[in-house]
Scaffold this active site. Structure first.
Site, short mmCIF file in Angstrom:
data_model
loop_
_atom_site.label_atom_id
_atom_site.label_comp_id
_atom_site.label_asym_id
_atom_site.label_seq_id
_atom_site.Cartn_x
_atom_site.Cartn_y
_atom_site.Cartn_z
N THR A 1 79.14 144.68 77.79
CA THR A 1 78.09 145.19 76.91
C THR A 1 76.83 145.42 77.73
O THR A 1 76.42 144.56 78.51
CB THR A 1 77.83 144.20 75.75
OG1 THR A 1 79.06 144.04 75.05
CG2 THR A 1 76.76 144.70 74.81
N CYS B 1 65.67 136.89 101.00
CA CYS B 1 66.89 136.10 100.89
C CYS B 1 67.07 135.18 102.08
O CYS B 1 67.68 134.13 101.96
CB CYS B 1 68.11 137.01 100.82
SG CYS B 1 67.80 138.50 99.93
#
Ligand code: PLP
Length: 366
Positions: A216, A304
């Site tokens: 969804t 990161c």
């Protein structure tokens, strides 16, 4: 985005009327993304961001085309979303060639041409680097890929919304983008997939996104991404000029006040809002912590890898020695920045560097 968290909560795949409102919002966002890239809306698949788009592009192409070959070409300076995906695929039996870059971080096109074999099924090279901002010769890479009938993916997470990114001109078959890099929401991105491309889905399940990405949809995120694309189209060119002026002022100030600093990245072919340097005889992390105490948010290497003791693989690939790469510092200039912000960095950073160098066990001043 706000109404799609509350009043307009319909599931776009459902039949009821307010579901169709959510669906229309999603489809109009698809048009906004497509317009920014100069492609057809059907060629856009929404994802959870740049990392998923990169994984989808690379794994999707190599799995769907493994009957043709098992060889991937990439560069030594890719974001971990591409780099670690390639490392994973090596464990699955694919062969990966990592192309070198020059001292500015530009990919060696001759090495790229020489690396192509009859087993090469994908070239994946980023449009602009997230650490030092160098812009790669993507059109030329696109031509090489086309001549050799090899799929070409570019991670354009750092360029979409910042510089013109017309897919036709770039000649790529797949392109990744991420909303939060140009003022959209986090957790919303997209992959452009040229019509006719043979690609497997990354996520299996329902029939969403024309069977290409199950699950969804994140309607508020997608709506925000679409709006960010619309605004980028209006503001991008003006902002590029504004950011380069601020960047040049910052650069001038830093180079005139601090010695033993090197610019990383290409002096011209780079993103306007990215300013990346290495300050010798200091640790990047220490500069970041001291800047943070002054209310200045900066980065060292990529976000990161911050916190890791290993210097950035990007700077090392550019031939910068370990001890210098440790002093990496990156400022990103954005819509909210002013000349006063730049003045403040120019005022604060020299003091921080002087203090750290005085304490440094490695430094010439230590
Ligand atoms: N590719 C590049 C070049 C990036 O700079 C980033 C994020 O920093 C990504 C991929 C990952 O995007 P996301 O944070 O949307 O997963």
């Amino acid at each position: 985005m706000l109404p799609y968290f509350s009043d307009q909560y319909g599931n776009p795949s459902s039949i009821y009327r307010f579901a169709s409102e959510a669906n229309e919002a999603k489809e109009s966002a698809r048009e906004q993304v497509a317009k920014l890239l100069g492609v057809k809306p059907q060629e856009i698949v929404f994802t959870s961001g740049g990392t998923e788009a990169d994984n989808f592009a690379i794994k999707g192409i190599v799995y769907a085309n493994k009957n043709k070959g098992n060889h991937i070409i990439t560069s030594k300076i890719e974001h971990h979303a591409v780099f670690n995906t390639c490392k994973y695929l090596e464990k699955q039996g694919f062969k990966v060639t990592y192309i070198s870059v020059d001292k500015y971080g530009i990919v060696d096109l001759n090495e790229l041409k020489d690396a192509i074999t009859d087993k090469t099924i994908l070239i994946t090279i980023m449009y602009a680097n997230n650490e030092m901002g160098t812009i790669e010769p993507i059109e030329e890479i696109g031509k090489i890929a086309k001549e050799n009938k090899i799929y070409f993916h570019t991670d354009a997470v750092q360029t979409v919304g910042k510089i013109p990114t017309n897919v036709d001109e770039l000649g790529c078959d797949l392109l990744s983008l991420s909303g939060h890099k140009f003022y959209g929401p986090k957790g919303a991105g997209a992959l452009y997939i040229k019509k006719g491309t043979r690609i497997d889905p990354l996520i299996h399940g329902g029939h969403h996104e024309r069977n290409r990405r199950a699950g969804t949809e994140n309607v508020p995120g997608i709506v925000g991404l679409g709006k960010a694309c619309e605004i980028a189209l209006e503001e991008r060119d003006k902002e590029e000029i504004k950011f380069s002026k601020l960047r040049d002022k910052l650069s001038q100030g830093i180079f005139s006040k601090i010695d033993d600093v090197i610019l990383t990245g290409h002096p011209e072919h780079r993103l306007a809002g990215t300013f990346s340097i290495c300050v010798k005889y200091v640790e990047g992390e220490s500069m970041l912590l001291n800047l943070d105490l002054e209310g200045i948010a900066a980065s060292s290497g990529s976000a990161c890898t911050s916190g890791s003791l290993e210097p950035s693989h990007v700077l090392l690939a550019m031939g910068i020695p370990h001890e210098i790469a440790h002093g990496s510092l990156r400022f990103s200039l954005g819509r909210g920045n002013t000349e006063e912000d730049v003045d403040r960095v120019i005022e604060v950073l020299p003091r921080i560097v002087e203090k750290l160098r005085a304490m440094s066990p490695f430094g010439k001043r230590g």
